[in-house]
Write a protein that holds these residues in place. Structure first.
Motif, short mmCIF file in Angstrom:
data_model
loop_
_atom_site.label_atom_id
_atom_site.label_comp_id
_atom_site.label_asym_id
_atom_site.label_seq_id
_atom_site.Cartn_x
_atom_site.Cartn_y
_atom_site.Cartn_z
N GLY A 195 -14.26 18.68 8.52
CA GLY A 195 -13.20 18.22 7.34
C GLY A 195 -12.43 17.06 8.26
N THR A 196 -11.89 17.35 9.43
CA THR A 196 -10.81 16.13 10.01
C THR A 196 -11.60 15.23 10.49
OG1 THR A 196 -9.10 18.07 10.62
CG2 THR A 196 -9.27 15.90 11.82
N THR A 197 -12.81 15.29 11.07
CA THR A 197 -13.50 14.09 11.44
C THR A 197 -13.89 13.17 10.21
OG1 THR A 197 -14.59 15.47 13.15
CG2 THR A 197 -15.85 13.35 12.29
N LEU A 198 -14.40 13.83 9.01
CA LEU A 198 -14.81 13.18 7.92
C LEU A 198 -13.51 12.52 7.28
CD1 LEU A 198 -17.33 15.59 5.98
CD2 LEU A 198 -17.71 13.63 7.61
N ALA A 199 -12.36 13.01 7.51
CA ALA A 199 -11.13 12.50 7.02
C ALA A 199 -10.78 11.17 7.72
CB ALA A 199 -9.89 13.29 6.76
N LEU A 200 -10.97 11.35 8.97
CA LEU A 200 -10.63 9.88 9.91
C LEU A 200 -11.75 9.14 9.54
CD1 LEU A 200 -9.50 12.17 12.96
CD2 LEU A 200 -8.01 10.61 11.54
N GLU A 201 -12.90 9.39 9.50
CA GLU A 201 -13.98 8.64 9.25
C GLU A 201 -13.76 7.66 7.94
OE1 GLU A 201 -17.50 10.69 9.90
OE2 GLU A 201 -17.63 10.33 11.95
N ILE A 248 0.96 -1.22 -0.09
CA ILE A 248 -0.04 0.06 -0.04
C ILE A 248 0.88 1.29 0.03
CG2 ILE A 248 -1.72 1.18 1.05
CD1 ILE A 248 -2.75 -1.43 2.51
N VAL A 249 0.46 2.13 -0.76
CA VAL A 249 1.21 3.63 -0.77
C VAL A 249 0.19 4.62 -0.62
CG1 VAL A 249 2.67 5.06 -2.21
CG2 VAL A 249 3.01 2.71 -2.22
N CYS A 250 0.41 5.34 0.32
CA CYS A 250 -0.34 6.42 0.53
C CYS A 250 0.23 7.97 0.20
CB CYS A 250 -0.69 6.70 2.08
SG CYS A 250 -1.74 5.25 2.65
N ALA A 251 -0.46 8.49 -1.04
CA ALA A 251 0.22 9.70 -1.30
C ALA A 251 -0.26 11.06 -0.42
CB ALA A 251 -0.22 10.23 -2.91
N GLY A 252 0.54 11.55 0.40
CA GLY A 252 -0.19 12.81 1.17
C GLY A 252 -0.22 12.23 2.54
N GLY A 253 0.35 13.00 3.47
CA GLY A 253 0.44 12.46 4.87
C GLY A 253 -0.24 13.13 5.96
N GLY A 254 -1.46 13.34 5.15
CA GLY A 254 -2.40 14.09 6.24
C GLY A 254 -3.12 12.98 7.28
N PRO A 255 -4.36 13.35 7.93
CA PRO A 255 -4.74 12.54 9.07
C PRO A 255 -5.33 11.23 8.50
CG PRO A 255 -5.33 14.79 9.50
CD PRO A 255 -4.76 14.90 8.22
N ALA A 256 -5.84 11.40 7.26
CA ALA A 256 -6.75 10.26 6.62
C ALA A 256 -5.63 9.19 6.36
CB ALA A 256 -7.57 10.92 5.51
N SER A 257 -4.70 9.61 5.41
CA SER A 257 -3.66 8.57 5.18
C SER A 257 -2.93 7.84 6.20
CB SER A 257 -2.67 9.36 4.31
OG SER A 257 -3.48 9.79 3.01
N LEU A 258 -2.47 8.79 7.34
CA LEU A 258 -1.92 8.22 8.38
C LEU A 258 -2.76 7.25 9.47
CD1 LEU A 258 -0.03 11.59 9.29
CD2 LEU A 258 1.03 9.26 8.55
N TYR A 259 -4.06 7.61 9.56
CA TYR A 259 -4.90 6.90 10.24
C TYR A 259 -5.10 5.50 9.65
CZ TYR A 259 -8.10 5.55 14.18
OH TYR A 259 -8.76 4.86 14.96
N ARG A 281 -15.13 6.48 18.17
CA ARG A 281 -14.79 5.92 17.08
C ARG A 281 -13.37 5.47 17.09
NH1 ARG A 281 -19.07 8.85 15.25
NH2 ARG A 281 -17.80 10.75 14.60
N LEU A 282 -12.65 6.51 17.45
CA LEU A 282 -11.06 6.22 17.31
C LEU A 282 -10.80 5.26 18.45
CD1 LEU A 282 -9.85 9.82 17.03
CD2 LEU A 282 -10.08 8.14 15.24
N ARG A 283 -11.22 5.40 19.54
CA ARG A 283 -10.95 4.20 20.51
C ARG A 283 -11.34 2.75 20.06
NH1 ARG A 283 -13.72 8.07 24.05
NH2 ARG A 283 -12.09 9.30 25.19
N ASP A 284 -12.47 2.76 19.26
CA ASP A 284 -12.80 1.36 18.51
C ASP A 284 -11.67 0.97 17.79
OD1 ASP A 284 -15.12 1.27 20.04
OD2 ASP A 284 -16.33 1.99 18.42
#
Length: 403
Positions: free
Chosen positions: A283-289, A3-14, A53-56
């Motif tokens: 924005g950040t919530t949706l990215a993590l979801e 797997i390669v993630c382009a972009g190191g924002g919250p969505a890719s990292l999580y 949700r993050l705890r899960d």
């Protein structure tokens, strides 16, 4: 899986964290164009449901985010020289850089390779991978390579905004509305650390030009905004960039949608897939979801095409109510003179109701009194529930200022 993630924002990292937790054998690389420790923006805001949700997904990440967040329980609106305060559910703020540091540290601890200074402008620059996660933001270069496949559409909002910071640590989620000879100008302010707050200033293009922001340089812009909001800033300065480098610019918000979220092993996530107006703070919530949904789909479906199709279907449906809320919220602010004759408590009440599709068509004073009556009269309460958008609880019922 490679797997390669382009972009190191919250969505890719999580997403990389969740995939490594599900199977340490996954080979995962995250490529971020910026240097380590460099980011745009200030703080991000979220509500308690996200932590659940993050705890899960990963208790260690959720614990670190919670421990590094600040909290508030009230919303405050300043209108001209008057102020009003309303209680709200507990909200949270965390510095964007601190959030990224937490996610990078957790990802690398689990065995994810995170490489900084790696700007990707073409798929051919990526290592071989079975899955490419395009988390490279609104201007995703990977997505732009296949415009016909993804069906990207962008709608530009009317108002001007500028994303700033301040050393004024607001104790409550703060709205400030100031009237100038050229129209109204306002900010949203929320604390994300013990000594810093995000401060997003917005106004109509007519007010923006009338006040001279189209001609002022950065120092002139900061000085004028500090004068306009002197009372609310209480002597604290506005700050252009977290690291002191570069400068903030006035922008018009762009709402991005895509007809398809995946093509030929590339899948969109976060702002590369969708954007929602900043006034709903999602924005950040949706990215993590997105990350949670994508990781879950990949775990459930052995065949990658089926997994990506399931992810797209799930997330497109899940964000419909949020997108609706964001559209109405942006329109409320674009029509703000319509509401500014109200007393501050009434204005704050309608601020909390700005997601309603009825509000633009009902006289504000009438809407306010019907809304108040609905709190006491069951048939009206049911009518209001039916007429309003089905906004998820974290985006409507938990917004500061919601009555």
């Amino acid at each position: 899986m490679r797997i390669v993630c382009a972009g190191g924002g919250p969505a890719s990292l999580y997403f990389s964290i969740l995939m490594k937790r599900s199977d340490p054998g996954h080979d995962i690389t995250v490529l971020e164009r910026n240097p380590a420790g460099s980011t745009y923006g200030w703080g991000v805001t979220y509500w308690g449901d996200l932590l659940d949700r993050l705890r899960d997904g990963d208790p260690a990440t959720a614990r670190a985010i919670s421990e590094n967040s600040v909290r508030w329980t009230d919303g405050v609106a300043h209108v001209r020289e008057q102020s009003t305060t309303h209680p709200s559910d507990e909200g949270f703020g965390i510095g964007r850089q601190r959030l990224l540091d937490i996610l990078v540290e957790r990802a690398t601890d689990l065995g994810v390779r995170v490489e900084f200074g790696r700007e990707i402008t073409d798929r051919g620059q990526l290592p071989d991978a079975e899955l490419v996660v395009a988390g490279d933001g609104l201007h995703s270069r990977l997505r732009q390579q296949y415009p016909d496949r993804f069906g990207t559409e962008v709608a530009t909002g009317r108002n001007k905004f500028i994303w700033l910071g301040t050393s004024r640590a607001f104790e409550s989620f703060t709205f400030a509305f100031a009237e100038s000879e050229h129209g109204w100008i306002w900010f949203y302010g929320y604390r994300f650390s013990s000594d810093r707050s995000t401060c997003i200033v917005e106004c109509s293009p007519e007010t923006w030009a009338g006040l001279g922001f189209d001609r002022l340089d950065e120092s002139g812009t900061m000085a004028l905004l500090e004068r306009i909001f002197a009372r609310q800033l209480d002597g604290h300065p506005l700050i252009s960039r977290p690291d002191g480098g570069g400068s903030a610019s006035w922008l018009s918000f762009r709402t991005l949608t895509n007809a398809s979220w995946h093509h030929d092993g590339i899948v969109l996530i976060g702002d590369a897939a969708h954007t929602t107006h900043y006034s709903v703070g999602a924005g950040t919530t949706l990215a993590l979801e997105d990350a949670v949904s994508l990781a879950g789909a990949v775990r459930r479906h052995p065949a990658l095409p089926a997994a990506l199709a399931a992810y797209e279907a799930e997330r497109k449906f899940a964000i419909l109510s949020t997108q609706s809320a964001a559209r109405y919220s942006a329109q409320w602010y674009e029509n703000i003179p319509r509401y500014m004759h109200l007393k501050p408590p009434q204005l704050f009440s309608l601020l909390g109701q700005r997601h309603s599709p009825l509000l633009p068509y009902v006289p504000p004073q009438m809407y306010y009194w019907v809304n108040q009556a609905a709190e006491e009269f069951t048939p009206l309460r049911k009518l209001r529930k039916w007429a309003g958008p089905k906004v998820v609880r974290t985006l409507a019922g938990r917004r500061p200022g919601t009555p």
